[in-house]
Design a protein around this motif. Structure first.
Motif, PDB file in Angstrom:
ATOM      1  N   GLY A 170      -0.739   3.841 -44.042  1.00  0.00           N
ATOM      2  CA  GLY A 170      -1.161   5.230 -44.158  1.00  0.00           C
ATOM      3  C   GLY A 170      -2.650   5.377 -43.957  1.00  0.00           C
ATOM      4  O   GLY A 170      -3.403   4.393 -43.956  1.00  0.00           O
ATOM      5  N   SER A 171      -3.114   6.602 -43.822  1.00  0.00           N
ATOM      6  CA  SER A 171      -4.526   6.865 -43.538  1.00  0.00           C
ATOM      7  C   SER A 171      -5.438   6.577 -44.723  1.00  0.00           C
ATOM      8  O   SER A 171      -6.650   6.510 -44.563  1.00  0.00           O
ATOM      9  CB  SER A 171      -4.702   8.319 -43.101  1.00  0.00           C
ATOM     10  N   CYS A 172      -4.870   6.405 -45.921  1.00  0.00           N
ATOM     11  CA  CYS A 172      -5.711   6.208 -47.104  1.00  0.00           C
ATOM     12  C   CYS A 172      -5.475   4.865 -47.775  1.00  0.00           C
ATOM     13  O   CYS A 172      -5.903   4.668 -48.916  1.00  0.00           O
ATOM     14  CB  CYS A 172      -5.477   7.338 -48.114  1.00  0.00           C
ATOM     15  N   GLU A 220       1.311   9.397 -36.494  1.00  0.00           N
ATOM     16  CA  GLU A 220       0.739  10.696 -36.163  1.00  0.00           C
ATOM     17  C   GLU A 220       1.448  11.835 -36.895  1.00  0.00           C
ATOM     18  O   GLU A 220       0.929  12.950 -36.953  1.00  0.00           O
ATOM     19  CB  GLU A 220       0.815  10.933 -34.650  1.00  0.00           C
ATOM     20  N   THR A 221       2.621  11.582 -37.450  1.00  0.00           N
ATOM     21  CA  THR A 221       3.360  12.633 -38.159  1.00  0.00           C
ATOM     22  C   THR A 221       3.082  12.622 -39.661  1.00  0.00           C
ATOM     23  O   THR A 221       3.783  13.279 -40.422  1.00  0.00           O
ATOM     24  CB  THR A 221       4.877  12.485 -37.933  1.00  0.00           C
ATOM     25  N   GLU A 222       2.056  11.879 -40.072  1.00  0.00           N
ATOM     26  CA  GLU A 222       1.717  11.832 -41.503  1.00  0.00           C
ATOM     27  C   GLU A 222       1.408  13.230 -42.017  1.00  0.00           C
ATOM     28  O   GLU A 222       0.601  13.955 -41.453  1.00  0.00           O
ATOM     29  CB  GLU A 222       0.530  10.906 -41.738  1.00  0.00           C
ATOM     30  N   VAL A 223       2.063  13.595 -43.109  1.00  0.00           N
ATOM     31  CA  VAL A 223       1.850  14.899 -43.740  1.00  0.00           C
ATOM     32  C   VAL A 223       0.737  14.822 -44.773  1.00  0.00           C
ATOM     33  O   VAL A 223      -0.110  15.711 -44.866  1.00  0.00           O
ATOM     34  CB  VAL A 223       3.159  15.388 -44.402  1.00  0.00           C
ATOM     35  N   ALA A 224       0.726  13.753 -45.561  1.00  0.00           N
ATOM     36  CA  ALA A 224      -0.277  13.590 -46.613  1.00  0.00           C
ATOM     37  C   ALA A 224      -0.333  12.131 -47.011  1.00  0.00           C
ATOM     38  O   ALA A 224       0.627  11.370 -46.823  1.00  0.00           O
ATOM     39  CB  ALA A 224       0.063  14.465 -47.813  1.00  0.00           C
ATOM     40  N   CYS A 225      -1.470  11.734 -47.573  1.00  0.00           N
ATOM     41  CA  CYS A 225      -1.676  10.374 -48.064  1.00  0.00           C
ATOM     42  C   CYS A 225      -2.558  10.445 -49.295  1.00  0.00           C
ATOM     43  O   CYS A 225      -3.553  11.169 -49.308  1.00  0.00           O
ATOM     44  CB  CYS A 225      -2.331   9.512 -46.981  1.00  0.00           C
ATOM     45  N   ASN A 226      -2.175   9.742 -50.361  1.00  0.00           N
ATOM     46  CA  ASN A 226      -2.985   9.752 -51.573  1.00  0.00           C
ATOM     47  C   ASN A 226      -3.056   8.350 -52.149  1.00  0.00           C
ATOM     48  O   ASN A 226      -2.048   7.664 -52.275  1.00  0.00           O
ATOM     49  CB  ASN A 226      -2.405  10.717 -52.607  1.00  0.00           C
ATOM     50  N   ASP A 227      -4.265   7.937 -52.484  1.00  0.00           N
ATOM     51  CA  ASP A 227      -4.473   6.626 -53.089  1.00  0.00           C
ATOM     52  C   ASP A 227      -4.487   6.754 -54.611  1.00  0.00           C
ATOM     53  O   ASP A 227      -3.608   6.247 -55.297  1.00  0.00           O
ATOM     54  CB  ASP A 227      -5.784   6.031 -52.576  1.00  0.00           C
TER      55      ASP A 227
END
Length: 659
Positions: A170-172, A220-227
């Motif tokens: 994920g992005s985070c 690219e379809t990531e809706v949200a990311c939380n660490d």
């Protein structure tokens, strides 16, 4: 049981472990395929075994014998691309993988640590999640994109990412290169638009992360990311979702892995169109109060404030004619305000602000044409909650009424006492020489100087930022000639407009450097006996090129600089005479433990705006160095300290090389 017969290649010690796994899998209806592969490897050795696989699930288990400490197992496709691998460390490696297409693949077994015999077996089928013999399952087993685990709303599930694969990121998640930690994949399907809230709690020291996608293998379809949600043991995602299937990834930050519990909660949420239709009116020049709570939804995002991932309230603002508009909010949480022309169209966003003077204040200063606009009282964090006050102040483009609009009604400026100001309603009466030539809205302050003094004037805070200008004049009608007494970006005392003034009454003009810029500010001033400052400048020791001098900074802070955190520490002064255009090098080295020196050069000792060079650190905090070219004249060299109360002993060497 012929398949259990092992040769005498040193693998006899593996027999009990293999038998236990084989019998367990057989009891689950998972059949062994083909013959066993066995042999011996030195540390770092690798063997590759070609296999023909169908589009179904397989389980592979590798066993290391006596002397082996860590065996690893991977699967590669016909293009030699890694498609699966175990994530455990030890003398047994296992993975379950479901290829999407039949074909020829390669099993690769590596003796990562230790050496000795090995045994590799394969079975058709996949055991249930948590099967001890298949720990570290990867590729297409349970908890992967090929076999995501269904999530039931309201029912907590638990797991261990050590049993997952490391195929996604994920992005985070903070992975430095590629996919760091293993992840476990879950899925759920919505039949109508709903707010999905996914919460993960980890145990031990496991720093988990959550991310949500609309397509499992498409980042690219990531809706949200939380660490982290409050701390490293909690992660949380809350997002309104349209009907469809979604994928939840329980992952680890960096290379973290461990146990977790996961919960999905769903709640009906109105569509953006419904929210926009029910938006409350925001009356111009009238404050409104509100409260964000757990019942509010995060439907709209913004271009600032971390995309404004918190819940929001929407208001309509009617602008009757082209106007200056100042939107400001005060809250007991980290608020974000943004404005759109079309409520449900993110591309129509016109302005956005997260923090003004602090995180509990947000402010926008913009010009809006006639029409209806949508104002969002939003939150920076996903769980933002609390009270807020929101106000939209409108002013005519030509200006309205404000204190200090002209020199005739200038507001008193008492040195040492900050004053609050606002150019929202100000006219364009004066043309500051470093300000906007037209539509630079200005206000005026009166500064009484009782005796010849060094005057410093600066913005403590300003919406105008580096575009705010300050000009000191004796006569407002002569402001155009005051170019040497005009400064843009006087934000902070270290950047103050710094002038020596004779006794008398002066006017400080606050203006903007760009047309149609306006906003709030806090202005301050300081007066100091000019005779003392001028004597310090006049009697400063003369530097000789190539000669090293020593000194110790002590006493009061009288001069500041553009670098070194403003250099608001005691300083020593030196004069430097340049007779021809020259390359000048000033090197300073601290000789006191903890002293972080700074060095700067001014053409006019008492004028901060005449600074020609400034340096804090040259390689480390003990050294400072300026190298510049100077025209003939007498300059002042300052040895100062970083930020406040930084003082100590030093050596200084000046080198002047005529060009």
């Amino acid at each position: 049981m012929a398949a259990l017969a092992l040769s005498c290649t040193g693998s006899a010690g593996i027999q009990p472990r293999f038998t236990a796994v084989h019998n367990t899998l057989e009891s689950l209806g998972i059949a062994q395929l083909g013959n066993l592969s066995e042999g011996s490897l030195a540390e770092g050795g690798r063997v590759q075994i070609p296999v023909e696989l169908q589009a179904r699930c397989y389980t592979f288990v590798a066993f290391g014998g006596e002397g082996a400490r860590d065996v690893d197992l991977e699967v590669f496709d016909a293009n030699n691309a890694r498609v699966a691998g175990d994530t455990t460390h030890g003398t047994q490696a296992a993975l379950t993988w479901c290829p999407r297409a039949a074909g020829r693949y390669n099993l690769a077994l590596r003796m990562t640590a230790g050496s000795g015999s090995y045994l590799l077996g394969r079975w058709q089928g996949s055991p249930p999640a948590g099967f001890a013999g298949a720990g570290g399952a990867a590729g297409g087993g349970p908890g992967t994109c090929a076999s995501a685990i269904p999530l039931t709303p309201g029912q907590a599930v638990s797991g261990n990412t050590s049993e997952g694969s490391s195929n996604q990121s994920g992005s985070c998640v903070g992975a430095e290169e590629g996919n760091g930690a293993p992840e476990v994949v879950y899925t759920f399907t919505l039949e109508r638009r709903q707010l999905a809230t996914i919460a993960m709690e980890t145990s031990g020291n496991f720093d988990g992360t959550l991310y949500l996608r609309a397509s499992c293998e498409d980042a690219e379809t990531e809706v949200a990311c939380n660490d982290d949600d409050g701390d490293t043991s909690h992660s949380r995602i809350s997002a309104p979702l349209d009907p469809g299937t979604y994928f939840v990834f329980a992952d680890g930050f960096g290379r973290n892995r461990g146990r977790y519990s996961l919960t999905l909660q769903l709640a009906d949420v109105p569509s953006p169109a419904e929210i926009c239709q029910n938006a409350a009116a925001l009356p111009p020049n009238t404050p409104v109060t509100g409260q964000l709570s757990a019942q509010d939804h995060d439907v709209f995002h913004a271009r600032c404030g971390g995309n404004a991932r918190g819940p929001e309230r929407v208001y309509t603002l009617a602008v009757p004619r082209e106007s200056r508009v100042q939107l400001h909010s005060e809250s007991d949480f980290d608020a974000v305000i943004h404005v759109r022309r079309a409520c449900a169209d993110a591309a129509s966003e016109l302005a956005c602000n997260d923090d003004a003077e602090d995180i509990q204040h947000s402010r926008l200063n913009t010009v809006l044409q006639e029409g209806t606009y949508y104002v969002f009282a939003d939150g920076f964090h996903a769980n933002a909650q609390g009270n807020y006050t929101l106000e939209a102040d409108l002013a005519p483009m030509a200006g309205g009424s404000t204190p200090g609009d002209t020199c005739a009604d200038a507001v008193p400026l008492t040195p040492g006492t900050p004053v609050e100001g606002n150019t929202l309603q100000a006219h364009d009466d004066l043309a500051s020489p470093c300000g906007a030539p037209q539509e630079g809205y200005d206000v005026v302050y009166r500064l009484d100087v009782p005796t010849r003094s060094r005057a410093r004037v600066w913005f403590e805070q300003s919406d105008l930022g580096q575009q705010g200008t300050l000009t000191i004049v004796r006569d407002c009608t002569q402001i155009a000639a005051a170019r040497d007494r005009c400064r843009a970006g006087a934000l902070g005392e270290q950047s103050a407009l710094d002038q020596v003034l004779d006794a008398g009454t002066y006017y400080v003009v606050v203006d903007s450097a760009t047309p149609r810029a306006f906003g709030r500010f806090r202005l301050n001033a300081r007066l100091e006996d000019a005779a003392l400052v001028e004597r310090l400048c006049r009697t400063a020791p003369l530097l000789v090129s190539g000669r090293t001098v020593t000194g110790t900074t002590n006493g009061d802070d009288r001069f500041q600089a553009s670098c070194a955190g403003g250099a608001r520490s005691p300083e020593n002064l030196y004069r430097l005479r340049v007779t021809r255009p020259s390359a000048v090098r000033i090197a300073v080295e601290s000789t006191t433990q903890g002293y972080d020196p700074a060095v700067y050069i001014r053409q006019d000792c008492t004028s901060a705006s005449s600074e020609r060079a400034c340096n804090d650190d040259a390689g480390d905090t003990r050294h400072s160095l300026v190298e510049t070219t100077l025209t003939p004249g007498t300059y002042t060299v300052f040895v100062d300290g970083f930020s406040q109360n930084n003082r100590g002993s030093y050596t200084l060497t000046a080198t002047v090389t005529p060009q």
